[in-house]
Design an enzyme around this catalytic site. Structure first.
Site, short mmCIF file in Angstrom:
data_model
loop_
_atom_site.label_atom_id
_atom_site.label_comp_id
_atom_site.label_asym_id
_atom_site.label_seq_id
_atom_site.Cartn_x
_atom_site.Cartn_y
_atom_site.Cartn_z
N ASP A 118 -10.59 3.44 5.15
CA ASP A 118 -10.83 2.09 4.94
C ASP A 118 -12.49 1.83 4.96
O ASP A 118 -12.96 0.72 4.74
CB ASP A 118 -10.22 1.15 5.94
CG ASP A 118 -9.14 0.63 5.61
OD1 ASP A 118 -8.90 0.30 4.41
OD2 ASP A 118 -8.27 0.16 6.37
N GLN A 125 -4.41 -1.73 9.82
CA GLN A 125 -4.43 -2.80 9.12
C GLN A 125 -5.01 -3.87 9.86
O GLN A 125 -4.69 -3.95 11.24
CB GLN A 125 -3.06 -3.34 8.69
CG GLN A 125 -2.77 -4.52 7.92
CD GLN A 125 -3.31 -4.32 6.45
OE1 GLN A 125 -3.54 -3.06 6.05
NE2 GLN A 125 -3.77 -5.46 5.94
N LYS A 161 0.88 -1.29 0.06
CA LYS A 161 0.03 -0.08 0.05
C LYS A 161 1.00 1.38 0.10
O LYS A 161 0.41 2.20 -0.58
CB LYS A 161 -0.98 -0.08 1.27
CG LYS A 161 -2.14 -1.08 1.11
CD LYS A 161 -2.79 -1.12 2.42
CE LYS A 161 -3.68 -2.37 2.35
NZ LYS A 161 -4.69 -2.49 3.62
N1 GUN Z 1 -6.95 -6.55 6.17
C1 GUN Z 1 -7.74 -7.41 4.99
N2 GUN Z 1 -8.19 -6.32 4.30
C2 GUN Z 1 -7.95 -5.27 4.63
C3 GUN Z 1 -8.25 -3.89 4.27
O1 GUN Z 1 -8.75 -3.63 3.33
N3 GUN Z 1 -7.87 -3.08 5.24
C4 GUN Z 1 -7.29 -3.07 6.48
N4 GUN Z 1 -6.99 -1.91 6.97
N5 GUN Z 1 -6.96 -4.14 6.77
C5 GUN Z 1 -7.21 -5.37 5.93
#
Ligand code: GUN
Length: 291
Positions: free
Chosen positions: A121, A98, A54
């Site tokens: 998110d 995350q 990311k």
């Molecule tokens: N864990 C799995 N998918 C995601 C996501 O799209 N965002 C975040 N923050 N954690 C995740």
């Protein structure tokens, strides 16, 4: 019949180019460079990989990223304090925590601490709640579900009146993607581990979203001929013929499904690239909203 391949890599590249252009304009016209803070708690190797990907993608479109790592032993108070500090920073427009968080931390409380205007998110209970309510608009929509919808739009799939089946009911994918499909006037069925006659239910789908995390669970004869299949699964399976000894497969048995479906996303190269692209888009939007 062979299904059309839905090229997530190409569509994600298009989204990223749009974001890069938007970032450039925001910097030129308002002197604002979008900033994303990534909070990583503990040492889940997959989470470290995702956050690295990311942050690299941010750099490629001109978004500044800030990484914050806390040990698995961090207290609830420490994690929430960090989030609150980030809420107060002018150079941080988006905050992502995350998931999953290490056991013992209260995920809902952490996600609730993220400022609504920085919730890129879309996991804040308020944004999720608005997603579920008629006539309300979330500030941000979760990235993977938004990516699934964008893939369907780019493929020209008519969702209004379509029978959509979602396999899986997670907070991150299954439930929000089902809500998005309802907002597009699809008739939506959500399936899970207790669903009876699962193959029959899946066979009713004009549009199938598979997000259960079970390698190649959906067989070719579960799919209605001509259906559109979006495979969110990324499961690693042993493959002695691969150099690494393993390979990624989806929740759908691709080799079988490709002969039945009308269109299908490959794994890898389908939904995966879209997740990051939509996060970048949300971060740009957060920065634009702050201007
Ligand atoms: N864990 C799995 N998918 C995601 C996501 O799209 N965002 C975040 N923050 N954690 C995740």
């Amino acid at each position: 019949m062979t299904a059309t391949l839905i090229d997530g890599k190409a569509i994600a590249a298009k989204v990223r180019a749009e974001v890069a252009e938007g970032v450039e304009r925001l910097v030129a016209e308002r002197g604002i460079r979008p900033g994303l803070a990534a909070v990583l708690v503990g040492d889940n190797p997959a989470s470290h990989t995702y956050v690295r990907m990311k942050r690299k993608a941010c750099a490629e479109v001109g978004i500044e990223s800030f990484g914050f790592e806390l040990p698995a032993t961090a207290s609830q108070h420490e994690v929430e304090s960090l989030v609150r500090d980030l809420n107060a920073r002018d150079d941080v427009h988006g905050i992502l925590v995350q998931l999953p968080l290490p056991a013992g931390l209260d995920e809902e409380a952490v996600l609730s601490a993220v400022g609504l205007n920085k919730d890129v998110d879309g996991f804040h209970p308020m944004n999720m709640g608005r997603l579920a309510q008629k006539g309300r608009e979330p500030l941000f929509v979760p990235a993977t579900p938004a990516g699934c919808i964008r893939l369907l739009e780019e493929t020209g799939v008519k969702l209004s009146g379509a029978n959509a089946v979602v396999l899986g009911r997670s907070n991150i994918v299954g439930m929000p993607v089902a809500l998005l499909l309802v907002r597009q006037d699809a008739t939506v069925t959500i399936c899970h581990s207790r669903t009876k006659n699962l193959p029959d239910v899946v066979r009713s789908a004009d549009v199938l979203i598979a997000a259960v995390g079970r390698a190649q669970m959906v067989k070719g004869d579960w799919i209605k001929p001509g259906a559109v299949v979006i495979d969110v699964g990324t499961n690693r399976v042993d493959d002695p013929s691969a150099k690494s000894g393993s390979r990624l497969v989806g929740d759908v048995d691709f080799d079988q499904a490709v002969g039945v479906a009308g269109a299908i996303t490959p794994v890898p190269g389908g939904v995966g690239p879209m997740t990051i692209a939509m996060l970048l888009q949300n971060t740009l939007r957060a920065a634009q909203n702050s201007a």
